[in-house]
Design a protein around this motif. Sequence first.
Motif, PDB file in Angstrom:
ATOM      1  N   TYR A  26       0.821  -1.215   0.000  1.00  0.00           N
ATOM      2  CA  TYR A  26       0.000   0.000   0.000  1.00  0.00           C
ATOM      3  C   TYR A  26       0.853   1.262   0.000  1.00  0.00           C
ATOM      4  CZ  TYR A  26      -4.282  -2.614   0.971  1.00  0.00           C
ATOM      5  OH  TYR A  26      -5.357  -3.457   0.892  1.00  0.00           O
ATOM      6  N   SER A  27       2.110   1.134  -0.344  1.00  0.00           N
ATOM      7  CA  SER A  27       3.010   2.288  -0.330  1.00  0.00           C
ATOM      8  C   SER A  27       2.599   3.305  -1.381  1.00  0.00           C
ATOM      9  CB  SER A  27       4.445   1.829  -0.625  1.00  0.00           C
ATOM     10  OG  SER A  27       4.852   0.867   0.316  1.00  0.00           O
ATOM     11  N   ASP A  28       2.870   4.573  -1.075  1.00  0.00           N
ATOM     12  CA  ASP A  28       2.628   5.631  -2.057  1.00  0.00           C
ATOM     13  C   ASP A  28       3.546   5.424  -3.246  1.00  0.00           C
ATOM     14  OD1 ASP A  28       0.798   6.829  -0.357  1.00  0.00           O
ATOM     15  OD2 ASP A  28       2.327   8.055   0.600  1.00  0.00           O
ATOM     16  N   THR A  29       3.018   5.639  -4.427  1.00  0.00           N
ATOM     17  CA  THR A  29       3.843   5.455  -5.617  1.00  0.00           C
ATOM     18  C   THR A  29       3.819   6.721  -6.465  1.00  0.00           C
ATOM     19  OG1 THR A  29       1.991   4.543  -6.861  1.00  0.00           O
ATOM     20  CG2 THR A  29       3.417   2.973  -5.731  1.00  0.00           C
ATOM     21  N   LEU A  30       4.948   7.007  -6.994  1.00  0.00           N
ATOM     22  CA  LEU A  30       5.082   8.063  -7.992  1.00  0.00           C
ATOM     23  C   LEU A  30       5.832   7.441  -9.154  1.00  0.00           C
ATOM     24  CD1 LEU A  30       6.220  11.072  -5.774  1.00  0.00           C
ATOM     25  CD2 LEU A  30       3.961  10.705  -6.766  1.00  0.00           C
ATOM     26  N   THR A  31       5.490   7.780 -10.341  1.00  0.00           N
ATOM     27  CA  THR A  31       6.146   7.168 -11.491  1.00  0.00           C
ATOM     28  C   THR A  31       7.620   7.522 -11.581  1.00  0.00           C
ATOM     29  OG1 THR A  31       5.420   8.997 -12.878  1.00  0.00           O
ATOM     30  CG2 THR A  31       4.039   7.035 -12.846  1.00  0.00           C
ATOM     31  N   THR A  32       8.038   8.590 -10.931  1.00  0.00           N
ATOM     32  CA  THR A  32       9.440   8.999 -11.015  1.00  0.00           C
ATOM     33  C   THR A  32      10.302   8.405  -9.901  1.00  0.00           C
ATOM     34  OG1 THR A  32       8.976  10.986  -9.744  1.00  0.00           O
ATOM     35  CG2 THR A  32       8.876  11.157 -12.155  1.00  0.00           C
ATOM     36  N   MET A  33       9.698   7.749  -8.943  1.00  0.00           N
ATOM     37  CA  MET A  33      10.471   7.199  -7.827  1.00  0.00           C
ATOM     38  C   MET A  33      10.203   5.699  -7.689  1.00  0.00           C
ATOM     39  SD  MET A  33      10.410  10.094  -4.934  1.00  0.00           S
ATOM     40  CE  MET A  33      11.914   9.488  -4.251  1.00  0.00           C
ATOM     41  N   ILE A  34      11.148   5.007  -7.134  1.00  0.00           N
ATOM     42  CA  ILE A  34      11.003   3.574  -6.897  1.00  0.00           C
ATOM     43  C   ILE A  34      10.097   3.360  -5.691  1.00  0.00           C
ATOM     44  CG2 ILE A  34      12.229   1.455  -6.312  1.00  0.00           C
ATOM     45  CD1 ILE A  34      14.669   2.631  -7.736  1.00  0.00           C
ATOM     46  N   GLN A  35       9.168   2.449  -5.824  1.00  0.00           N
ATOM     47  CA  GLN A  35       8.207   2.157  -4.764  1.00  0.00           C
ATOM     48  C   GLN A  35       8.884   1.416  -3.606  1.00  0.00           C
ATOM     49  OE1 GLN A  35       5.207  -0.685  -5.928  1.00  0.00           O
ATOM     50  NE2 GLN A  35       3.737   0.146  -4.492  1.00  0.00           N
ATOM     51  N   PRO A  36       8.501   1.725  -2.362  1.00  0.00           N
ATOM     52  CA  PRO A  36       8.975   0.924  -1.235  1.00  0.00           C
ATOM     53  C   PRO A  36       8.533  -0.536  -1.422  1.00  0.00           C
ATOM     54  CG  PRO A  36       7.994   2.960  -0.461  1.00  0.00           C
ATOM     55  CD  PRO A  36       7.688   2.860  -1.922  1.00  0.00           C
ATOM     56  N   ILE A  37       9.400  -1.468  -1.020  1.00  0.00           N
ATOM     57  CA  ILE A  37       9.142  -2.882  -1.294  1.00  0.00           C
ATOM     58  C   ILE A  37       9.824  -3.736  -0.217  1.00  0.00           C
ATOM     59  CG2 ILE A  37      11.142  -3.192  -2.799  1.00  0.00           C
ATOM     60  CD1 ILE A  37       7.675  -4.618  -3.528  1.00  0.00           C
ATOM     61  N   TRP A  38       9.548  -5.030  -0.236  1.00  0.00           N
ATOM     62  CA  TRP A  38      10.210  -5.988   0.644  1.00  0.00           C
ATOM     63  C   TRP A  38      11.009  -6.965  -0.210  1.00  0.00           C
ATOM     64  CZ3 TRP A  38       4.953  -5.372   0.115  1.00  0.00           C
ATOM     65  CH2 TRP A  38       4.304  -6.310  -0.702  1.00  0.00           C
ATOM     66  N   TYR A  39      11.992  -7.570   0.419  1.00  0.00           N
ATOM     67  CA  TYR A  39      12.811  -8.595  -0.217  1.00  0.00           C
ATOM     68  C   TYR A  39      12.929  -9.765   0.745  1.00  0.00           C
ATOM     69  CZ  TYR A  39      14.144  -5.070  -3.623  1.00  0.00           C
ATOM     70  OH  TYR A  39      14.113  -4.119  -4.602  1.00  0.00           O
ATOM     71  N   PHE A  40      13.185 -10.954   0.212  1.00  0.00           N
ATOM     72  CA  PHE A  40      13.321 -12.132   1.059  1.00  0.00           C
ATOM     73  C   PHE A  40      14.458 -13.000   0.521  1.00  0.00           C
ATOM     74  CE2 PHE A  40      10.551 -13.320  -2.354  1.00  0.00           C
ATOM     75  CZ  PHE A  40      10.962 -14.599  -2.691  1.00  0.00           C
ATOM     76  N   ALA A  41      14.957 -13.874   1.381  1.00  0.00           N
ATOM     77  CA  ALA A  41      16.031 -14.806   1.000  1.00  0.00           C
ATOM     78  C   ALA A  41      15.974 -16.008   1.931  1.00  0.00           C
ATOM     79  CB  ALA A  41      17.388 -14.117   1.119  1.00  0.00           C
ATOM     80  N   ASP A  42      16.672 -17.049   1.568  1.00  0.00           N
ATOM     81  CA  ASP A  42      16.851 -18.235   2.401  1.00  0.00           C
ATOM     82  C   ASP A  42      15.532 -18.822   2.909  1.00  0.00           C
ATOM     83  OD1 ASP A  42      19.610 -17.952   2.113  1.00  0.00           O
ATOM     84  OD2 ASP A  42      19.738 -16.634   3.855  1.00  0.00           O
ATOM     85  N   GLU A  43      14.571 -18.936   2.010  1.00  0.00           N
ATOM     86  CA  GLU A  43      13.286 -19.466   2.451  1.00  0.00           C
ATOM     87  C   GLU A  43      13.395 -20.965   2.730  1.00  0.00           C
ATOM     88  OE1 GLU A  43      13.068 -19.516  -2.066  1.00  0.00           O
ATOM     89  OE2 GLU A  43      13.707 -18.063  -0.594  1.00  0.00           O
ATOM     90  N   SER A  44      12.807 -21.387   3.829  1.00  0.00           N
ATOM     91  CA  SER A  44      12.787 -22.786   4.230  1.00  0.00           C
ATOM     92  C   SER A  44      11.349 -23.139   4.591  1.00  0.00           C
ATOM     93  CB  SER A  44      13.713 -22.999   5.425  1.00  0.00           C
ATOM     94  OG  SER A  44      13.596 -24.312   5.905  1.00  0.00           O
ATOM     95  N   GLY A  45      10.711 -23.948   3.750  1.00  0.00           N
ATOM     96  CA  GLY A  45       9.327 -24.334   4.016  1.00  0.00           C
ATOM     97  C   GLY A  45       8.293 -23.419   3.392  1.00  0.00           C
TER      98      GLY A  45
END
Length: 156
Positions: A79-98
């Motif tokens: 639900y982050s605010d978005t502007l076409t000129t800026m990168i949207q806030p986001i999440w990242y993940f790694a090392d998923e188990s299960g």
Amino acid sequence: MKKLSTILFFVTLTFISCKKDTEQTNPVVQNEITYPDSIYYGKNILSFADSTVLVDQADYEMGATLEKDASLYLIITNYSDTLTTMIQPIWYFADESGWSVNNYNDLDSTQKFTATQSGKIDLKMFFIANSRVGRCKIDFYENGNTITRTKYFTWQ
């Protein structure tokens, strides 16, 4: 002979009655899901209170413990605010188990995380605000296809 039959009847009745009481006081739960404070990687966001403010780029985890026959999937909506000129806030993940993780859906800003096993499941996760305020909603689908709880987070 009649006395013996009567005694056997009452002994059997008593045994059955005791067994029912034990089953009622100690039910076997086969599909419970818990969200420990930490499993492997640090603080578990699924155990946080609703409306928690997360620290930008801090290491978190997303984990649960599933009993036998439990099922779980989560849908995170950005639900982050978005502007076409800026990168949207986001999440990242790694090392998923299960977990099985779907690709991020750009059309509706969602990502689905599905538990693939019982026991402890976990993945590393961090949130990047990109100089903005990030906001997301996590819908929990525990043991079915109905939302059982929802949490909202922000990060900056």
